[in-house]
Design an enzyme around this catalytic site. Sequence first.
Site, mmCIF file in Angstrom:
data_model
loop_
_atom_site.group_PDB
_atom_site.id
_atom_site.type_symbol
_atom_site.label_atom_id
_atom_site.label_comp_id
_atom_site.label_asym_id
_atom_site.label_seq_id
_atom_site.Cartn_x
_atom_site.Cartn_y
_atom_site.Cartn_z
ATOM 1 N N HIS A 240 13.768 64.395 43.351
ATOM 2 C CA HIS A 240 12.637 63.766 44.043
ATOM 3 C C HIS A 240 12.076 64.610 45.196
ATOM 4 O O HIS A 240 10.931 65.031 45.171
ATOM 5 C CB HIS A 240 13.081 62.412 44.636
ATOM 6 C CG HIS A 240 13.706 61.484 43.657
ATOM 7 N ND1 HIS A 240 12.995 60.758 42.720
ATOM 8 C CD2 HIS A 240 15.004 61.137 43.476
ATOM 9 C CE1 HIS A 240 13.820 60.008 42.009
ATOM 10 N NE2 HIS A 240 15.038 60.213 42.442
HETATM 11 O O1 RIB Z 1 13.975 57.044 45.686
HETATM 12 C C1 RIB Z 1 14.317 58.394 45.887
HETATM 13 C C2 RIB Z 1 14.328 58.722 47.340
HETATM 14 O O2 RIB Z 1 15.300 57.912 48.010
HETATM 15 C C3 RIB Z 1 14.750 60.175 47.619
HETATM 16 O O3 RIB Z 1 14.125 60.626 48.794
HETATM 17 C C4 RIB Z 1 16.227 60.046 47.840
HETATM 18 O O4 RIB Z 1 16.746 61.109 48.645
HETATM 19 C C5 RIB Z 1 16.299 58.747 48.588
HETATM 20 O O5 RIB Z 1 15.981 59.007 49.959
#
Ligand code: RIB
Length: 310
Positions: A240
């Site tokens: 992500h």
């Molecule tokens: O949903 C994914 C996000 O939530 C990413 O930033 C992960 O590191 C958590 O913070």
Amino acid sequence: MPRKIIIDTDPGQDDAVAILLALASPELEVISLTAVAGNVPLPLTQWNARQIVELSGKSTPVYAGCDAPLKRKLVTAEHVHGKTGLDGIPLPAPSHPLQSQHAVDHIIDTLRAHPPGTITLCPLGPLTNIATAFQRAPDIIPRVAEIVLMGGGCFEGGNITPAAEFNIYVDPEAADIIFRSGVPLVVMPLDVTHKALTSRAWIEAMRALGTPVGQAVASWTDFFERFDTAKYGSEGAPLHDPCVIAYLINPALFTGRHINVEIETASPLTLGMTVADWWRVTDREPNAMFMGGVDRDGFYRLLTERLGRL
Ligand code: RIB
Ligand code: CA
């Protein structure tokens, strides 16, 4: 002239890869890391951030910020990231110091000290620190060049509830402040991060770098992907947060639409949902560049080349 950024983060293995990508890239000047409670509690996210800086060999200052959302109890994600938040490889206790100033005051002071439009904020976790800074010092809001964040979802739904993505869900009131602030927003939602899936070949390429960074990234990704591959049945896990940094380095890797996005802060059923008007069925003002596509091969080529520099 490198782009000056502050990375607001809740490490998190994917945050760690994003931070290393930023620290390896000459297009960016990482002024600081500001830690926020999210994946794991604040004492761990600030500790992890310091470990990541140390691993990179840089000296980027790390500040600790808010330890709880604006109005709600903290929700964490040890089930995804492990109890340390950086499970996958043991790292030495950081000797890199924690700054004594609160991250919120650091964000305010930094925005006031630089010319308007020269600082980009890159939140990779819940938006508590930035929302608190905006509430405490509204004068800094027009000084922010852009906020490029990981959070939300549209066609992909949610990952912590059926409707909400984790970063937005943890502090929906903070997200609402950011999305209504008028600051130019670029949003990397699950719709794009779920296309930025790791692969066995890439993880082995990281290990084959033969460096402490390559080893750490391979081990973190091995750990991080076990949860997502079981959940989604996909080969590979969504990386992500590095999407935020890759966008700053090469925006052409991504496609999206400038649309209206608002945050659900009332309904228990859909709390934290990013209500994205993708088909422009309302006359609500567009306020965010909401990404939907990524050149996966180009993204991983960039990651491999840059992480190989550390
Ligand atoms: O949903 C994914 C996000 O939530 C990413 O930033 C992960 O590191 C958590 O913070
Ligand atoms: Ca994160």
